[in-house]
Structure formats: structure tokens, C-alpha cells
Design a protein around this motif. Structure first.
Motif, short mmCIF file in Angstrom:
data_model
loop_
_atom_site.label_atom_id
_atom_site.label_comp_id
_atom_site.label_asym_id
_atom_site.label_seq_id
_atom_site.Cartn_x
_atom_site.Cartn_y
_atom_site.Cartn_z
N GLU A 95 -12.23 16.54 -15.61
CA GLU A 95 -13.25 16.94 -16.22
C GLU A 95 -13.96 15.92 -17.21
N TYR A 292 -16.31 24.15 -11.38
CA TYR A 292 -15.38 24.44 -12.34
C TYR A 292 -15.42 26.05 -12.87
N CYS A 293 -16.56 26.67 -12.66
CA CYS A 293 -16.77 28.07 -13.13
C CYS A 293 -17.05 29.02 -12.20
N GLN A 296 -13.63 31.39 -11.10
CA GLN A 296 -13.65 32.66 -12.29
C GLN A 296 -13.55 33.60 -11.13
N GLU A 301 -8.73 31.28 -13.99
CA GLU A 301 -9.02 31.10 -15.29
C GLU A 301 -10.19 29.71 -15.45
N SER A 302 -11.56 30.12 -15.85
CA SER A 302 -12.37 29.24 -16.01
C SER A 302 -12.39 28.47 -17.06
N ARG A 303 -12.89 27.29 -17.36
CA ARG A 303 -13.14 26.56 -18.73
C ARG A 303 -13.84 27.11 -19.55
N TRP A 305 -16.18 26.13 -21.63
CA TRP A 305 -17.82 25.87 -21.63
C TRP A 305 -18.37 26.93 -20.60
N CYS A 306 -17.68 27.37 -19.53
CA CYS A 306 -18.36 27.99 -18.60
C CYS A 306 -19.00 29.30 -19.35
N ILE A 313 -21.58 21.16 -18.65
CA ILE A 313 -20.25 20.42 -18.86
C ILE A 313 -20.54 19.01 -19.59
N HIS A 320 -16.03 17.56 -26.76
CA HIS A 320 -14.54 17.76 -26.78
C HIS A 320 -13.74 16.54 -26.86
#
Length: 471
Positions: A95, A292-293, A296, A301-303, A305-306, A313, A320
Motif C-alpha cells: 500500500e 483495494y476498495c 469490499q 474488509e476494505s482499507r 481510506w476507502c 490512497i 499514515h
């Protein structure tokens, strides 16, 4: 640099600029080649070993010129360049890697896939391609900046100021970062190109309706160039402020302008140019969002920030993993880095402020701007040139302020390379000093600024190639 020596180069300015560029690049590459070693970080060597390069990291079919080129390119693969080259080679896995230009790495990879000699998978090949892109882009951006400077400087000083402006870009404090596998050189090329077409779009006092149509076309081309700049570096978004500023300035006449074809076309072209600029930033974010999103939707489970209102990102990773944010960098251990960044910040802030105020001029006929009456008596062409500089200074001013408050401030020395107004200011001061006329004012003599740029870039090159801070 003397005014006389610059004048002798004006018979064929582009050829002279490219000759200066070649000499400067040769010097920097010589510094890189003779640098003592990898310093405290051996990341490049480790990647070469992972690549199976312990026996021979250059493909056997490579010629001697390619072998030398790849060796030098690997010497340039330091610091963030390791990420750019590695990501171009194998794609994005983790990421935090999305902090590094997706557009630049995909360009490297696309060229590598068509590289002859069966070397497409080699780390050295990717490094050579990336370094070549940086060199070619820097040379092209020098020429584009010269064209831009010719357009926004006054007639009686045009060639001299424009030529010296382009030379200063050769000697930019970005230094070796405009040669190494970084996106800075390509960003400069696109950003300067966008600004060139933008100033073409600013109506001259004698504009006709046909020229107004050409103006709107130039606005769209400018937006496309800024979109490509944003595709390489996220700070390219700041160039969209030019279109936002123009839209804001048209608000008082908005109802009347919408009733005419040219007025409506003007509003639409500015809006579309802003959208094109934003697309360069949004496109990589959309690729990451899908990766990444969208998971879902399949029960995974998505991150975090999604779930943001505007999922990005890039913004998340910067905050982060790199602790980027408002005043987060204002700590005692970072004081030396603020001191390193100070000269570049000072040049950017002072020249953009002078340009915004209409003081960035070199004209022996006008010793100073002392009143509105004097300003009103000036030729329309001079006021047009001041408007060009005033608008171009806006992204630079915002970038400098943001760098002080939000960025890892030391990177300003390299990302400043893609903003033209501070080059104009120093060049104008050099010419004014030679002509003993009024020009931009600095705390030090402009020749001292040029000496600083040269010394900083040479020292930086040695530190960079040796993997030593504070390059």
C-alpha cells in the motif's frame, strides 16, 4: 555569468542552451561515477542480487555502450529512485508504494516491455530507461522554458532574460534529481508546457474574435498538459489554480458573458481545463480504489481510506506512513532540513510575491512603480506581461506556503524545478544588475544566488550517489 557572454549565445539560443545542458549533465554524471560508494544503504545492491545479478547484472547481449549506461543508471538509483525503478519492474504490491508516481513507473514499464535484446525484466534496464527519460525531459523542458520566458518578458530585455532563465533551469537546485530515475524532469516538461499554452491563452490588448477562439483552444491544451503533470506528480494539481483564478475573475461579468457565444465558450473551456488537470491526479487513485476498495463488494474488509468522503490512497499513505500533515514536520530535529530548504523557499516566496504585486520587471525606462498614475501610463503590453507573471506566480506561491506548513520541507529544492517564476526573477535581477537598472530585489546579489545553485547541485550529486543525506 556575464551579460556579454549571454548575449553572444543568442545567435542560436536553443543550440547554446543544449550545449550548456550537455556540459552540466556531464559534470554531474562525472561526480556520480567517482562517488566513493553506497554509504549506509545498500538497497540497490540487494535488489541487483535478488535479480540474479550477482554473476552479471547486465544482459550478455548488451553492447559496451549499454553496459556503461546501465552501470551509471544504477549509480543514479538511490533514495526514492529505488522505488520508482522497482515498481516499474514488478508493479505495486504494498500500500505505501502508492506514494510514488504511478504514471512515471507505468511509462518506464511500457518502454521496458519493448526494449530490445531480451533485457525487459532487468532492473538495470529499467534504471537506464528511467534515467534516459529524465535526461531527455530535462533538455526539452529547458527549451520550453526558454519559449515561455520569451513570451512573458519585456521586449527590450526579452532574449537576455529568457536565455538566462533557461540556463538557471539547467543549474536548478534539483540537480541530480533531474538526471536520476525521478519524475521531476518529466513534471517540469509538462508543467512548463501547460504554462506556455496558458500564457498563449491570455488575450492580448489587440485580440480579435478569431484569436479568442484560439485562446480557448490553448486553454484546453494547457489543461491537458497540466493533467499529464499531475499524472507524474500530485503537486501538478496546483496549476489548476490558474483556471480557477480566471473563472473567479469572470464572475462579475458572468450573466452577460453567458449570453454571448465567446463568453460561454470561455467559461466552458476553463472548466474543462480544470477537469483535465484533475484527471491526472484522479486516474491513479481510481486504479488503487478498484484494487483495494472494490474488494469490499466481495465480503472482504476494505482499507480505512476507502470509507473517506473523497477516498485517496495517495493522501492516506502520505499521512499514515510518512506523517505528512499540517505542522507535523515542525519539530526540533527537522530544523536543519528547514535551513537546507530556506534558500529555495526564499527565492520562491520573494519572486512570487513580487510577481503578484506587479514588481517583477526589468525596464530601464521605469525605475519603480510608485503610483497608480504611473501604472496607468504604462503601455498595454507591459500590463499584459505583468498579468502573465502574476498568474503564473500563483501555483508557485501556494506550493511554497504548503511546503512550509505541510510537506517534508527539504523536497522543495527538487520540486521547485518545475515552477518558472523564481527563475524569471533571478534572471531579471542578473540582467538589471548588468544594465544598472531597476529589477527584482533580493537580500544577496543575484550572482551569489547562481554560485549557490552550482555549489549546491555539485555537492548534492556526490551525496546522492553515495547514499548520504541530506541530498
Amino acid at each position: 555569468m556575464s551579460w556579454l557572454s549571454a548575449s553572444r549565445s543568442l545567435d542560436n539560443p536553443v543550440r547554446s542552451l543544449l550545449a550548456i545542458w550537455a556540459c552540466w549533465k556531464t559534470l554531474l554524471l562525472a561526480v556520480v561515477v567517482v562517488s566513493p560508494g553506497p554509504g549506509y544503504d545498500t538497497s540497490t545492491q540487494i535488489l541487483r542480487l535478488q535479480d540474479g545479478a550477482v554473476e552479471q547484472y547486465v544482459h550478455p547481449s548488451a553492447g559496451w555502450l549499454s553496459t556503461i549506461g546501465q552501470h551509471v543508471a544504477l549509480k543514479l538509483t538511490r533514495w526514492d529512485a529505488i522505488y520508482f525503478v522497482r515498481l516499474a519492474q514488478r508493479g505495486y504490491v504494498h500500500e505505501q508504494e502508492w506514494a510514488f508516481s504511478w504514471g512515471f513507473t507505468r511509462l518506464i514499464n511500457t518502454i521496458a516491455l519493448n526494449f530490445p535484446g531480451g533485457q525487459a525484466e532487468s532492473l538495470a534496464t529499467h534504471a537506464l530507461i528511467a534515467a534516459t527519460i529524465s535526461h531527455v525531459s530535462h533538455a526539452a523542458s529547458v527549451v520550453v522554458l526558454y519559449k515561455l520566458a520569451c513570451h512573458v518578458t519585456s521586449q527590450n530585455t526579452r532574449n537576455g532574460v529568457a536565455f538566462i532563465t533557461a540556463v538557471l533551469h539547467v543549474l536548478s537546485p534539483a540537480g541530480i534529481f533531474l538526471s536520476a530515475p525521478y519524475a521531476e524532469a518529466l513534471f517540469s516538461l509538462f508543467n512548463f508546457s501547460g504554462m506556455l499554452f496558458y500564457v498563449y491563452s491570455i488575450p492580448r490588448p489587440d485580440s480579435t474574435n478569431s484569436r479568442l477562439l484560439r485562446r480557448d483552444i490553448n486553454v484546453l491544451i494547457s489543461g491537458a498538459c497540466f493533467g499529464l503533470a499531475s499524472f507524474m506528480r500530485s503537486n501538478g494539481l496546483l496549476s489548476g489554480l490558474l483556471f480557477a483564478s480566471d473563472l473567479f475573475q469572470t464572475l462579475p461579468t458572468l450573466p452577460r458573458s453567458l449570453l454571448s457565444a465567446s463568453g460561454l465558450r470561455r467559461q466552458m473551456s476553463l472548466a474543462l481545463a480544470g477537469i483535465l488537470t484533475a484527471c491526472g491526479f484522479v486516474a491513479p487513485q481510481w486504479v488503487a480504489y478498484r484494487e483495494y476498495c472494490v474488494a469490499q463488494l466481495h465480503g472482504e474488509e476494505s482499507r480505512i481510506w476507502c470509507r473517506s468522503l473523497f477516498p485517496s490512497i495517495y493522501s492516506f499513505v502520505q499521512k499514515h506512513y510518512w506523517n505528512v500533515g499540517f505542522l507535523r514536520y515542525w519539530t526540533a530535529p527537522n530544523i536543519p532540513l528547514f535551513l537546507i530548504a530556506y534558500p529555495t523557499l526564499y527565492l520562491m516566496l520573494s519572486t512570487s510575491s513580487q510577481a503578484r504585486a506587479g514588481w517583477l520587471v526589468v525596464d530601464r525606462r521605469i525605475p519603480q512603480k510608485s503610483s497608480k498614475t504611473r501604472d496607468a501610463d504604462r503601455p498595454e503590453t507591459d500590463r499584459y506581461l505583468e498579468k502573465c507573471l502574476r498568474e503564473l506566480a500563483l501555483p508557485q506561491l501556494v506550493l511554497a506556503i504548503t511546503a512550509v506548513t505541510n510537506f517534508h520541507v527539504q523536497i522543495i529544492s527538487r520540486i521547485a524545478s518545475g515552477y518558472p517564476v523564481w527563475y524569471f526573477g533571478v534572471a531579471a535581477a542578473l540582467v538589471a544588475e548588468a544594465q544598472k537598472s531597476h529589477g527584482p530585489q533580493f537580500f544577496v546579489r543575484p550572482k551569489a544566488i547562481v554560485r549557490y545553485l552550482i555549489c549546491y547541485a555539485v555537492v548534492q550529486g556526490g551525496l546522492f550517489a553515495s547514499f548520504l543525506p541530506p541530498a
